[in-house]
Scaffold this active site. Structure first.
Site, PDB file in Angstrom:
ATOM      1  N   GLY A  24      -5.309 -31.030  29.147  1.00 23.92           N
ATOM      2  CA  GLY A  24      -4.665 -30.969  30.455  1.00 23.92           C
ATOM      3  C   GLY A  24      -4.427 -31.271  31.255  1.00 23.92           C
ATOM      4  O   GLY A  24      -4.048 -30.950  32.287  1.00 23.92           O
ATOM      5  N   GLY A  54      -0.676 -30.993  34.742  1.00 23.11           N
ATOM      6  CA  GLY A  54      -0.710 -30.637  36.849  1.00 23.11           C
ATOM      7  C   GLY A  54      -1.500 -29.795  37.261  1.00 23.11           C
ATOM      8  O   GLY A  54      -1.565 -30.303  38.764  1.00 23.11           O
ATOM      9  N   LYS A  55      -2.184 -28.917  36.734  1.00 19.94           N
ATOM     10  CA  LYS A  55      -2.662 -28.250  36.758  1.00 19.94           C
ATOM     11  C   LYS A  55      -4.404 -28.420  38.328  1.00 19.94           C
ATOM     12  O   LYS A  55      -4.495 -28.357  38.781  1.00 19.94           O
ATOM     13  CB  LYS A  55      -3.715 -26.670  36.380  1.00 19.94           C
ATOM     14  CG  LYS A  55      -3.977 -27.070  35.284  1.00 19.94           C
ATOM     15  CD  LYS A  55      -4.494 -26.380  34.092  1.00 19.94           C
ATOM     16  CE  LYS A  55      -5.392 -26.563  32.423  1.00 19.94           C
ATOM     17  NZ  LYS A  55      -4.822 -25.617  31.991  1.00 19.94           N
ATOM     18  N   TYR A  99     -14.174 -25.672  13.698  1.00 21.29           N
ATOM     19  CA  TYR A  99     -13.509 -24.633  14.653  1.00 21.29           C
ATOM     20  C   TYR A  99     -13.848 -23.988  14.971  1.00 21.29           C
ATOM     21  O   TYR A  99     -14.066 -22.596  14.184  1.00 21.29           O
ATOM     22  CB  TYR A  99     -12.113 -24.254  14.748  1.00 21.29           C
ATOM     23  CG  TYR A  99     -10.987 -25.663  14.903  1.00 21.29           C
ATOM     24  CD1 TYR A  99     -11.897 -27.403  15.623  1.00 21.29           C
ATOM     25  CD2 TYR A  99      -9.866 -25.876  14.482  1.00 21.29           C
ATOM     26  CE1 TYR A  99     -10.872 -28.635  15.673  1.00 21.29           C
ATOM     27  CE2 TYR A  99      -9.304 -26.926  15.113  1.00 21.29           C
ATOM     28  CZ  TYR A  99      -9.914 -27.834  15.225  1.00 21.29           C
ATOM     29  OH  TYR A  99      -8.941 -29.935  15.627  1.00 21.29           O
TER      30      TYR A  99
END
Length: 345
Positions: A211, A215-216, A55
């Site tokens: 994501g 709902g975006k 990461y």
């Protein structure tokens, strides 16, 4: 916050795990940006933090090491190794050579003497699992690791490892970390049966399907400029690409899931997160908030539990064991490559 036992370890871990994939230049560059997220997560009862050496090329571990000073004993710290950490031929994989170095490097970056849970980030088809278990056992004996786990393993690989641990009397994997969401239920097919058989805990990643279950995103429309899909590891426009049949199927399902969420009086993300908490083989779900607001909104749904009627309706939209997009499975087996499955001419 609900706490569950991680497999047969006796460790009680929070049902939500703080993932750190957005710590460092992949998301939040500085300690100042990360500190409020970490502080609030711990204050809300999250006691398991999951990171990885890869990461932000080690920066996530470095940030955690600095921010956990003075409270290291208050958290269960999990990290992963095995993915490439450089261009060298032996700077990746699960060999004895690399795993020992990867663990030593993670300990240094995390500024700790021990790792609570060290996980293989993915299977390594070039290394016998017996060799990997051997070096992990040595590291456990030395006190540098307390428990070992896997990530992105398939059911037969989980089983093979458990058999070797029993036959060779070496350390055994106590957990598995896999992708799981309403849109990607592939681990229900056989992996969760294997982990249950051997008493392993299961942490799931991408519970919001990258994501999509927020709902975006809208099918065929550009992703929002401030979204993770637009900023993380390049622009991931493929998740809304109308030319992909998989996306059409996913967005059809999302529309139905949104209708269901509205009907039962909850947000789509809360429905999606609660779904991962409902399976008896799942211990915890990993969340990776980029902002304090995202963390707070996610944790508002931490106590939501879905009734059997709601779960039945979800099953009617995406049946058990099904994934709508093979790209979401997390790990592509090397044996599917052309040079592994056919004679090249």
């Amino acid at each position: 916050m609900e706490y569950r036992v991680l497999g047969r370890t006796g460790l009680k871990v929070s049902s939500f795990v703080l993932g750190t994939g957005t710590f460092g230049f992949w998301g939040n560059n500085t300690e100042k940006e990360v500190a409020p997220i970490l502080d609030e997560a711990l204050a809300e009862g999250i006691n398991l933090i999951d990171t990885a050496d890869v990461y932000s090329s080690g920066q996530a571990e470095e940030i955690l090491g600095k921010l956990l000073k003075g409270r290291r004993q208050d958290v269960i710290l999990a990290t992963k190794g095995g993915k490439p950490m450089g261009s060298g031929q032996n700077q990746s994989g699960n060999s004895k050579y690399w795993i020992r170095k990867a663990v030593e490097d993670s300990l240094r970056r995390l500024q700790t003497d021990y790792i609570d849970l060290y996980q293989l980030h993915e299977p390594d088809l070039n290394t016998d699992i017996e060799e990997t278990l051997g070096v992990l056992t040595d590291l456990v004996t030395e006190g540098k690791i307390r428990y070992i786990g896997t990530s992105n393993f398939q059911a037969w690989q989980v089983t093979e490892a458990q058999w070797i641990s029993e036959r060779k009397n070496v350390a055994r994997f106590v957990s598995e970390q896999s992708p799981y969401s309403i849109l990607n239920r592939s681990i229900e097919f056989d992996l969760l049966a294997a982990t249950a058989k051997y008493g392993m805990g299961v942490m799931v990643w991408s519970p919001l399907s990258g994501g999509l279950l927020t709902g975006k995103y809208r099918f065929g429309e550009a992703v929002p400029s401030n979204s993770r899909a637009a900023t993380f590891a390049g622009n991931l426009q493929s998740i809304v690409d109308p030319n992909r049949e998989e996306n059409r199927l996913k967005f059809e399902a999302i529309t139905k899931l949104q209708t269901l969420a509205n009907k039962v009086g909850m947000t789509l993300p809360h429905l999606a997160m609660a779904f991962t908490q409902a399976h008896p083989s799942i211990t915890s779900a990993i969340i990776g908030p980029r902002t304090l607001e995202q963390l707070r909104e996610t944790l508002k749904g931490k106590d939501i539990r879905l009734s059997n009627d709601i779960l039945d309706e979800i099953d009617s939209i995406v049946p058990p064991g099904i994934t709508l997009d093979t790209m979401e499975r997390g790990w592509a087996p090397g044996w599917l490559q052309a040079n592994k499955r056919r004679i090249l001419r």
